[in-house]
Motif scaffolding. Structure first.
Motif, PDB file in Angstrom:
ATOM      1  N   ILE A 155      43.820  -4.805 -46.640  1.00  9.74           N
ATOM      2  CA  ILE A 155      44.088  -5.949 -47.790  1.00  9.74           C
ATOM      3  C   ILE A 155      45.346  -6.305 -47.866  1.00  9.74           C
ATOM      4  O   ILE A 155      45.629  -7.448 -48.240  1.00  9.74           O
ATOM      5  CB  ILE A 155      43.496  -5.164 -49.288  1.00  9.74           C
ATOM      6  N   TYR A 156      46.370  -5.537 -47.967  1.00  6.90           N
ATOM      7  CA  TYR A 156      47.867  -5.750 -48.249  1.00  6.90           C
ATOM      8  C   TYR A 156      48.456  -6.484 -47.110  1.00  6.90           C
ATOM      9  O   TYR A 156      48.945  -7.603 -47.182  1.00  6.90           O
ATOM     10  CB  TYR A 156      48.651  -4.503 -48.395  1.00  6.90           C
ATOM     11  N   PHE A 216      43.691 -15.820 -45.907  1.00  5.31           N
ATOM     12  CA  PHE A 216      43.699 -14.417 -46.525  1.00  5.31           C
ATOM     13  C   PHE A 216      42.184 -13.959 -46.364  1.00  5.31           C
ATOM     14  O   PHE A 216      42.022 -12.845 -45.709  1.00  5.31           O
ATOM     15  CB  PHE A 216      43.800 -14.444 -48.026  1.00  5.31           C
ATOM     16  N   ALA A 217      41.335 -14.856 -46.307  1.00  4.36           N
ATOM     17  CA  ALA A 217      39.892 -14.414 -45.753  1.00  4.36           C
ATOM     18  C   ALA A 217      39.715 -14.054 -44.324  1.00  4.36           C
ATOM     19  O   ALA A 217      38.972 -13.136 -43.995  1.00  4.36           O
ATOM     20  CB  ALA A 217      38.866 -15.433 -46.386  1.00  4.36           C
ATOM     21  N   GLY A 227      41.017  -7.951 -40.037  1.00  2.98           N
ATOM     22  CA  GLY A 227      41.116  -6.673 -40.328  1.00  2.98           C
ATOM     23  C   GLY A 227      40.137  -5.616 -40.181  1.00  2.98           C
ATOM     24  O   GLY A 227      40.370  -4.532 -39.746  1.00  2.98           O
ATOM     25  N   ILE A 228      39.105  -5.957 -40.962  1.00  6.01           N
ATOM     26  CA  ILE A 228      38.126  -4.891 -41.124  1.00  6.01           C
ATOM     27  C   ILE A 228      37.361  -4.751 -40.023  1.00  6.01           C
ATOM     28  O   ILE A 228      37.073  -3.404 -39.604  1.00  6.01           O
ATOM     29  CB  ILE A 228      37.201  -5.364 -42.372  1.00  6.01           C
ATOM     30  N   THR A 229      36.919  -5.785 -39.370  1.00  7.00           N
ATOM     31  CA  THR A 229      36.272  -5.716 -38.308  1.00  7.00           C
ATOM     32  C   THR A 229      37.056  -4.892 -37.160  1.00  7.00           C
ATOM     33  O   THR A 229      36.399  -4.095 -36.353  1.00  7.00           O
ATOM     34  CB  THR A 229      35.928  -7.145 -37.533  1.00  7.00           C
ATOM     35  N   ALA A 230      38.401  -5.437 -36.814  1.00 11.89           N
ATOM     36  CA  ALA A 230      39.150  -4.759 -35.851  1.00 11.89           C
ATOM     37  C   ALA A 230      39.177  -3.307 -36.315  1.00 11.89           C
ATOM     38  O   ALA A 230      39.224  -2.263 -35.291  1.00 11.89           O
ATOM     39  CB  ALA A 230      40.605  -5.311 -35.683  1.00 11.89           C
ATOM     40  N   VAL A 247      39.514 -11.450 -55.087  1.00 10.30           N
ATOM     41  CA  VAL A 247      39.950 -10.521 -56.290  1.00 10.30           C
ATOM     42  C   VAL A 247      41.073  -9.235 -55.400  1.00 10.30           C
ATOM     43  O   VAL A 247      42.055  -9.018 -55.977  1.00 10.30           O
ATOM     44  CB  VAL A 247      38.908  -9.667 -56.630  1.00 10.30           C
ATOM     45  N   TYR A 248      40.656  -9.332 -54.291  1.00  8.83           N
ATOM     46  CA  TYR A 248      41.702  -8.268 -53.459  1.00  8.83           C
ATOM     47  C   TYR A 248      42.910  -8.907 -53.282  1.00  8.83           C
ATOM     48  O   TYR A 248      43.827  -8.193 -53.227  1.00  8.83           O
ATOM     49  CB  TYR A 248      41.051  -8.047 -52.121  1.00  8.83           C
ATOM     50  N   GLN A 249      43.071  -9.959 -53.060  1.00  8.14           N
ATOM     51  CA  GLN A 249      44.410 -10.925 -52.964  1.00  8.14           C
ATOM     52  C   GLN A 249      45.276 -10.552 -54.161  1.00  8.14           C
ATOM     53  O   GLN A 249      46.358 -10.352 -54.062  1.00  8.14           O
ATOM     54  CB  GLN A 249      44.155 -12.149 -52.810  1.00  8.14           C
TER      55      GLN A 249
END
Length: 393
Positions: A130-131, A309-310, A316-319, A76-78
């Motif tokens: 996300i972007y 994407f996943a 990105g979230i973890t970093a 969905v975020y994609q």
């Protein structure tokens, strides 16, 4: 038969390692927010539980968001990458409108919505991740092309940087630059192009640091905090004294001295210092261990995701969470110049906690969508540096 049953059982289950790490950090955060803020809360609001109750509300709301977001498919975020980014840019821009932004300590970084203050920089952090995951996946092998892989993202950094400059909020923007740079590297950007980008960022960052007197003073205080202990070195010297007093086992929760109007922002930017004084090296080790566990597990989830994407979104979230934790700890121990950055899940603050909980919910959904194969060993997270070529496959 057993492997199939195990796979079905794992499919749909929460990643317990992530949950344990996050709940552990939130629990320690609630304890430390109460301890660090009680004296200030009594003086300012007449109740020693003022900040604690608000943080508890944010924590419970965050858990609801985590468990809700976990069931939203990450794809969905994609689709919503541009609208989410656009909304974040709009919120940052609204801070500059008189009457909307709330000025605290000479900076306009918050906007009031009812009884709470929202910090758009926290929303922007997740929006950028996300972007970037969407953009890097879409560009694929074209990331090697400077005009495709670097220029559009450089333009975006310039736009966002301008909005942060007028707040001003140099620390949050620097954090975003780090995240964008790391994701560009993992996403397959040309090393030579990235090297030039790093050099440019260094020059711009140096100019920004030297352009304001208070920033130059912070650098001087960082290099020798004890020389001006009652001036620009005040924060960091009291932070170091807190760690020194704590020793191995700490002075006991609630018995800290530096939080009693000596250490500025003891429940937000410098809560790690209060924790070091009251829980000592043992408490510091537990917090560092929980963050390490969260980062290791997050990178493991990213590495096993077969979709570009996943993989990039999880990375990105973890970093972002791991980097912010490291920067906060580095500031409080004088390994980096003083800059206002919250310690994820522990520092007081609704925007930071809620956005981080939403981020963990997204990470949990990725783990749910791509569970580990039965009997498979968790890969070593350091190998993520070497799957740049697979990142956008």
């Amino acid at each position: 038969m057993m492997p199939e049953k195990t796979a079905k059982k794992n499919q749909g289950a929460f990643d317990k390692v992530i949950l344990v790490a996050v709940l552990g950090l939130i629990g320690m955060g609630l304890v430390m927010v109460y301890s660090a803020s009680s004296a200030m809360a009594v003086k300012t609001y007449g109740s020693d539980t003022y900040f604690f109750k608000r943080q508890l509300f944010f924590a419970l709301t965050g858990l609801v968001l985590l468990f809700s977001v976990r069931y939203i498919p990450y794809r969905v975020y994609q689709v919503l990458a541009y609208p989410i980014l656009g909304l974040s840019v709009l919120l940052l821009g609204l801070l500059l409108v008189p009457g909307i932004g709330v000025n605290v300590g000479g900076a306009t970084r918050w906007m009031r919505v009812g009884p709470i203050n929202i910090q758009p920089a926290e929303i922007m952090r997740l929006a950028i991740i996300i972007y970037m995951a969407y953009s890097l996946t879409k560009k694929g092998e074209k990331m090697k092309d400077f005009s495709v892989g670097i220029i559009p993202h450089l333009f975006l950094m310039g736009l966002i940087g301008g909005l942060f400059y007028f707040q001003p909020d140099f620390g949050s923007f620097a954090m975003l630059v780090f995240v964008i740079g790391i994701m560009l590297f993992v996403g397959g950007a040309h090393i030579g192009h990235l090297s030039g980008l790093v050099a440019l960022a260094g020059l711009v960052g140096f100019k920004l640091l030297m352009s304001e007197g208070y920033r130059r003073n912070r650098i001087a205080a960082f290099l020798n905090p004890w020389e001006n202990q009652m001036g620009d070195g005040y924060q960091i010297t009291h932070s170091l004294m807190a760690f020194g007093t704590g020793g191995y086992s700490g002075v006991g929760v609630g018995n800290g001295y530096q939080k009693l109007f000596y250490l500025p922002e003891p429940h937000t930017d410098f809560i790690f210092s209060v924790l070091g004084e009251e829980m000592g090296l043992i408490g510091v080790g537990i917090v560092v261990g929980l963050f390490a566990l969260l980062v290791w597990r997050g990178l493991t989830i990213a590495q096993r995701a077969p979709v570009g994407f996943a993989r990039l979104l999880a990375f990105g979230i973890t970093a972002s969470i791991g980097l912010q934790a490291c920067l906060n700890m580095a500031v409080t121990t004088n390994l980096l110049p003083t800059k206002g950055l919250a310690l994820p899940f522990i520092s007081y603050g609704g925007s930071s906690l809620l956005i981080n909980m939403v981020s963990i919910g997204i990470l949990e959904n990725i783990a749910y969508a791509h569970p580990a194969s039965p009997g498979a060993r968790a890969p070593f997270f350091g190998r993520l540096v070497f799957w740049r070529r697979r990142a956008v496959a």
